[in-house]
Design an enzyme around this catalytic site. Structure first.
Site, PDB file in Angstrom:
ATOM      1  N   LYS A   1       2.017  -3.945   6.451  1.00  0.00           N
ATOM      2  CA  LYS A   1       2.419  -3.872   5.037  1.00  0.00           C
ATOM      3  C   LYS A   1       3.923  -3.640   4.951  1.00  0.00           C
ATOM      4  O   LYS A   1       4.625  -4.303   4.175  1.00  0.00           O
ATOM      5  CB  LYS A   1       1.664  -2.745   4.315  1.00  0.00           C
TER       6      LYS A   1
ATOM      7  N   SER B   1       0.836  -1.200   0.000  1.00  0.00           N
ATOM      8  CA  SER B   1       0.000   0.000   0.000  1.00  0.00           C
ATOM      9  C   SER B   1       0.870   1.247   0.000  1.00  0.00           C
ATOM     10  O   SER B   1       1.986   1.246   0.544  1.00  0.00           O
ATOM     11  CB  SER B   1      -0.856  -0.021   1.266  1.00  0.00           C
TER      12      SER B   1
ATOM     13  N   TYR C   1      -2.076  -1.502  10.818  1.00  0.00           N
ATOM     14  CA  TYR C   1      -2.323  -1.996   9.457  1.00  0.00           C
ATOM     15  C   TYR C   1      -1.141  -1.631   8.552  1.00  0.00           C
ATOM     16  O   TYR C   1      -0.580  -2.481   7.858  1.00  0.00           O
ATOM     17  CB  TYR C   1      -3.623  -1.406   8.884  1.00  0.00           C
TER      18      TYR C   1
HETATM   19  P1  NAD Z   1     -10.908  -7.135   0.830  1.00  0.00           P
HETATM   20  O1  NAD Z   1     -11.145  -7.159   2.285  1.00  0.00           O
HETATM   21  O2  NAD Z   1     -12.050  -6.880  -0.066  1.00  0.00           O
HETATM   22  O3  NAD Z   1     -10.206  -8.495   0.366  1.00  0.00           O
HETATM   23  C1  NAD Z   1      -9.341  -9.225   1.194  1.00  0.00           C
HETATM   24  C2  NAD Z   1      -9.815 -10.669   1.170  1.00  0.00           C
HETATM   25  O4  NAD Z   1      -8.943 -11.460   1.987  1.00  0.00           O
HETATM   26  C3  NAD Z   1     -11.226 -10.848   1.729  1.00  0.00           C
HETATM   27  O5  NAD Z   1     -12.000 -11.572   0.793  1.00  0.00           O
HETATM   28  C4  NAD Z   1     -11.025 -11.633   3.026  1.00  0.00           C
HETATM   29  O6  NAD Z   1     -12.105 -12.500   3.272  1.00  0.00           O
HETATM   30  C5  NAD Z   1      -9.728 -12.367   2.748  1.00  0.00           C
HETATM   31  N1  NAD Z   1      -8.920 -12.730   3.920  1.00  0.00           N
HETATM   32  C6  NAD Z   1      -8.468 -11.935   4.921  1.00  0.00           C
HETATM   33  N2  NAD Z   1      -7.724 -12.642   5.787  1.00  0.00           N
HETATM   34  C7  NAD Z   1      -7.684 -13.920   5.318  1.00  0.00           C
HETATM   35  C8  NAD Z   1      -7.063 -15.117   5.768  1.00  0.00           C
HETATM   36  N3  NAD Z   1      -6.333 -15.171   6.891  1.00  0.00           N
HETATM   37  N4  NAD Z   1      -7.214 -16.237   5.021  1.00  0.00           N
HETATM   38  C9  NAD Z   1      -7.948 -16.216   3.883  1.00  0.00           C
HETATM   39  N5  NAD Z   1      -8.562 -15.123   3.429  1.00  0.00           N
HETATM   40  C10 NAD Z   1      -8.433 -13.983   4.132  1.00  0.00           C
HETATM   41  O7  NAD Z   1      -9.733  -6.060   0.561  1.00  0.00           O
HETATM   42  P2  NAD Z   1      -9.182  -5.468  -0.798  1.00  0.00           P
HETATM   43  O8  NAD Z   1      -9.544  -4.043  -0.842  1.00  0.00           O
HETATM   44  O9  NAD Z   1      -9.539  -6.345  -1.924  1.00  0.00           O
HETATM   45  O10 NAD Z   1      -7.626  -5.549  -0.505  1.00  0.00           O
HETATM   46  C11 NAD Z   1      -6.831  -6.645  -0.939  1.00  0.00           C
HETATM   47  C12 NAD Z   1      -5.402  -6.442  -0.431  1.00  0.00           C
HETATM   48  O11 NAD Z   1      -4.895  -5.196  -0.906  1.00  0.00           O
HETATM   49  C13 NAD Z   1      -5.316  -6.382   1.096  1.00  0.00           C
HETATM   50  O12 NAD Z   1      -4.115  -7.026   1.493  1.00  0.00           O
HETATM   51  C14 NAD Z   1      -5.230  -4.897   1.376  1.00  0.00           C
HETATM   52  O13 NAD Z   1      -4.564  -4.617   2.570  1.00  0.00           O
HETATM   53  C15 NAD Z   1      -4.444  -4.399   0.170  1.00  0.00           C
HETATM   54  N6  NAD Z   1      -4.675  -2.993  -0.124  1.00  0.00           N
HETATM   55  C16 NAD Z   1      -5.953  -2.537  -0.312  1.00  0.00           C
HETATM   56  C17 NAD Z   1      -6.177  -1.190  -0.586  1.00  0.00           C
HETATM   57  C18 NAD Z   1      -7.571  -0.656  -0.794  1.00  0.00           C
HETATM   58  O14 NAD Z   1      -7.742   0.561  -0.808  1.00  0.00           O
HETATM   59  N7  NAD Z   1      -8.585  -1.478  -0.972  1.00  0.00           N
HETATM   60  C19 NAD Z   1      -5.090  -0.303  -0.663  1.00  0.00           C
HETATM   61  C20 NAD Z   1      -3.810  -0.805  -0.467  1.00  0.00           C
HETATM   62  C21 NAD Z   1      -3.597  -2.159  -0.205  1.00  0.00           C
HETATM   63  C1  UD1 Z   2      -6.881   4.681   3.767  1.00  0.00           C
HETATM   64  C2  UD1 Z   2      -5.778   4.242   4.689  1.00  0.00           C
HETATM   65  C3  UD1 Z   2      -4.725   3.495   3.923  1.00  0.00           C
HETATM   66  C4  UD1 Z   2      -5.355   2.320   3.194  1.00  0.00           C
HETATM   67  C5  UD1 Z   2      -6.484   2.839   2.306  1.00  0.00           C
HETATM   68  C6  UD1 Z   2      -7.231   1.706   1.654  1.00  0.00           C
HETATM   69  C7  UD1 Z   2      -5.765   5.934   6.476  1.00  0.00           C
HETATM   70  C8  UD1 Z   2      -4.980   7.009   7.135  1.00  0.00           C
HETATM   71  N1  UD1 Z   2      -5.214   5.394   5.375  1.00  0.00           N
HETATM   72  O1  UD1 Z   2      -6.317   5.553   2.812  1.00  0.00           O
HETATM   73  O2  UD1 Z   2      -3.739   3.015   4.809  1.00  0.00           O
HETATM   74  O3  UD1 Z   2      -4.380   1.657   2.389  1.00  0.00           O
HETATM   75  O4  UD1 Z   2      -7.414   3.569   3.115  1.00  0.00           O
HETATM   76  O5  UD1 Z   2      -7.924   0.941   2.564  1.00  0.00           O
HETATM   77  O6  UD1 Z   2      -6.832   5.581   6.912  1.00  0.00           O
HETATM   78  N2  UD1 Z   2     -12.495  11.033   3.587  1.00  0.00           N
HETATM   79  C9  UD1 Z   2     -13.505  11.882   3.994  1.00  0.00           C
HETATM   80  N3  UD1 Z   2     -14.637  11.327   4.502  1.00  0.00           N
HETATM   81  C10 UD1 Z   2     -14.825   9.992   4.622  1.00  0.00           C
HETATM   82  C11 UD1 Z   2     -13.781   9.128   4.199  1.00  0.00           C
HETATM   83  C12 UD1 Z   2     -12.625   9.682   3.700  1.00  0.00           C
HETATM   84  O7  UD1 Z   2     -13.376  13.102   3.893  1.00  0.00           O
HETATM   85  O8  UD1 Z   2     -15.885   9.558   5.117  1.00  0.00           O
HETATM   86  C13 UD1 Z   2     -11.271  11.602   2.997  1.00  0.00           C
HETATM   87  C14 UD1 Z   2      -9.994  11.291   3.757  1.00  0.00           C
HETATM   88  O9  UD1 Z   2      -9.741  12.260   4.733  1.00  0.00           O
HETATM   89  C15 UD1 Z   2      -8.958  11.295   2.631  1.00  0.00           C
HETATM   90  C16 UD1 Z   2      -9.742  10.800   1.409  1.00  0.00           C
HETATM   91  O10 UD1 Z   2     -11.108  11.024   1.728  1.00  0.00           O
HETATM   92  O11 UD1 Z   2      -8.513  12.602   2.373  1.00  0.00           O
HETATM   93  C17 UD1 Z   2      -9.548   9.327   1.106  1.00  0.00           C
HETATM   94  O12 UD1 Z   2      -9.794   8.564   2.286  1.00  0.00           O
HETATM   95  P1  UD1 Z   2      -9.865   6.974   2.293  1.00  0.00           P
HETATM   96  O13 UD1 Z   2     -10.751   6.514   1.190  1.00  0.00           O
HETATM   97  O14 UD1 Z   2     -10.181   6.532   3.670  1.00  0.00           O
HETATM   98  O15 UD1 Z   2      -8.390   6.527   1.891  1.00  0.00           O
HETATM   99  P2  UD1 Z   2      -6.974   6.936   2.535  1.00  0.00           P
HETATM  100  O16 UD1 Z   2      -7.125   7.657   3.788  1.00  0.00           O
HETATM  101  O17 UD1 Z   2      -6.161   7.576   1.472  1.00  0.00           O
END
Ligand code: NAD
Ligand code: UD1
Length: 330
Positions: free
Chosen positions: A152, A124, A148
């Site tokens: 990572k 991330s 969290y």
């Molecule tokens: P998500 O929660 O939709 O998907 C994660 C999946 O992993 C889920 O289906 C959950 O059931 C499964 N899971 C969790 N722990 C498990 C375990 N121990 N064994 C088997 N399955 C398990 O999340 P996502 O948004 O699809 O994110 C996927 C990956 O990307 C995650 O590692 C997350 O941290 C990373 N990531 C997400 C974002 C984002 O904004 N969505 C940003 C940066 C990194």
């Molecule tokens: C957050 C996490 C990041 C994670 C990512 C995806 C934090 C500090 N960071 O990123 O580690 O990888 O989610 O899961 O939480 N916002 C509002 N109102 C809301 C929600 C968000 O104003 O109800 C604003 C936030 O202040 C930010 C932007 O929208 O400026 C994006 O927020 P968000 O979608 O939560 O993502 P990040 O904070 O960038």
């Protein structure tokens, strides 16, 4: 080629399964469904008209996971499984460290046992901390503000050390920026349990009338309009980034930003959503959210140069597809 996709029923994993299947790979999904639904697997099959092997297994459980490795010849792994709610990680740090670190280490252990050499990891942009923008892969990482984020950064270090000790291993660390949007079919997308923490799922719930109004966390940041700026990327582009990463994987550790390189403020995203979908999103400005940074976007030149990948979809498409999916959720 068989790819083991952990967390393949989740938001990013399900879109990546679609992209992999469309690119001709076979996928084996392992997911314990702690944050997803089993019918997503059927939806992946429906979109692609291809088979998906699915195991409801916890990646931290060695015996269960070993049975998957012993049943299938696995050519590579894309490891999405993890817990991802920042606020929850502060309340339940042990759960986060245990789940996110043990899952990574368990996979590495079985990769060694079964001679699997290719490993792509979901990291991330959070690992950059409050760095100078745009974030570049070669920057010194600053400390993250929550467990969290630490999981990572630590997983990146674990994978890097393991690859240093075995020069035949291929490890790709993908640092995602802010994935939003959904598949154009409206069948798969982001459907978080409970009240969403992230901006786009919150906006879609307000637009649908399930939540009263969006709370915008601060309008006094040093940004274009005072609200936080992020690099939003369409989840389908992000999914294609994984296919490009897998196709180009080579020995050693390689790190890539997956973003668009463009920043969008909260207010700009709200306006774009209203315009794209002809629907109002009531909002109120409230205090800053602790741990938030003002601005974050990627330098995406490395992924373009080395993987031949670039995000193609714009903010309007992201808003349309997110809303199209939300309207389909029962
Ligand atoms: P998500 O929660 O939709 O998907 C994660 C999946 O992993 C889920 O289906 C959950 O059931 C499964 N899971 C969790 N722990 C498990 C375990 N121990 N064994 C088997 N399955 C398990 O999340 P996502 O948004 O699809 O994110 C996927 C990956 O990307 C995650 O590692 C997350 O941290 C990373 N990531 C997400 C974002 C984002 O904004 N969505 C940003 C940066 C990194
Ligand atoms: C957050 C996490 C990041 C994670 C990512 C995806 C934090 C500090 N960071 O990123 O580690 O990888 O989610 O899961 O939480 N916002 C509002 N109102 C809301 C929600 C968000 O104003 O109800 C604003 C936030 O202040 C930010 C932007 O929208 O400026 C994006 O927020 P968000 O979608 O939560 O993502 P990040 O904070 O960038």
């Amino acid at each position: 080629m068989n790819i083991l996709v952990t967390g393949g029923a989740g938001f990013i994993g399900s879109h990546t399964c679609v992209a992999l299947l469309e690119a001709g790979y076979e996928v084996i999904v392992v997911d314990n469904l702690c944050n997803s639904k089993v019918d997503t697997i059927d939806k992946i099959k429906k979109i692609t008209n291809k088979e998906v092997v699915f195991y409801n297994i916890d990646v931290t459980e060695e015996k269960d996971l070993d049975s998957v490795f012993s049943t299938h010849i696995i050519d590579g792994i894309i490891h999405f499984a993890g817990l991802k709610a920042v606020g929850e990680s502060v309340e339940k740090p042990l759960e986060y460290y245990y789940n996110n670190l043990v899952s990574t280490m368990m996979l590495c252990k079985l990769c060694k046992k079964y001679n699997v050499k290719k490993f792509v990891f979901s990291s991330s942009a959070t690992v950059y901390g409050d760095n100078e923008i745009p974030f570049r892969e070669d920057m010194k990482l600053l400390s993250t503000t929550n467990p969290y984020g630490e999981t990572k950064a630590m997983s990146e270090r674990i994978l890097t050390d393991i690859a240093k000790a075995d020069s035949s291993l291929c490890v790709t660390l993908l640092r995602y920026f802010n994935p939003i949007g959904a598949h154009e079919s409206g069948l798969i997308g982001e459907d978080p349990k409970g009240i969403p923490n992230n901006l786009m799922p919150y906006i879609t719930k307000v637009a649908k009338g399930e939540l009263d109004k969006l709370c915008i966390f601060g309008n006094d940041y040093p940004t274009i309009d005072g609200t936080g700026v992020r690099d939003y990327i369409h989840v389908v582009d992000l999914a294609e980034g994984h296919v490009a990463a897998f196709k180009n994987i080579t020995p050693g550790v390689h790190v890539y930003n997956l973003g668009t390189g463009k920043g969008t403020s909260v207010l700009q995203l709200v306006k774009a959503f209203e315009e794209a979908n002809k629907i109002k999103v009531p909002y109120e400005i409230v205090d800053r959210r602790p741990g938030d940074i003002a601005e974050c976007y990627a330098d995406v030149s490395k992924a373009e140069k080395e993987l031949g990948w670039i995000a193609k979809k714009g903010i309007i498409e992201m808003c349309k597809d997110a809303w199209n999916f939300e309207k389909n959720i029962k």
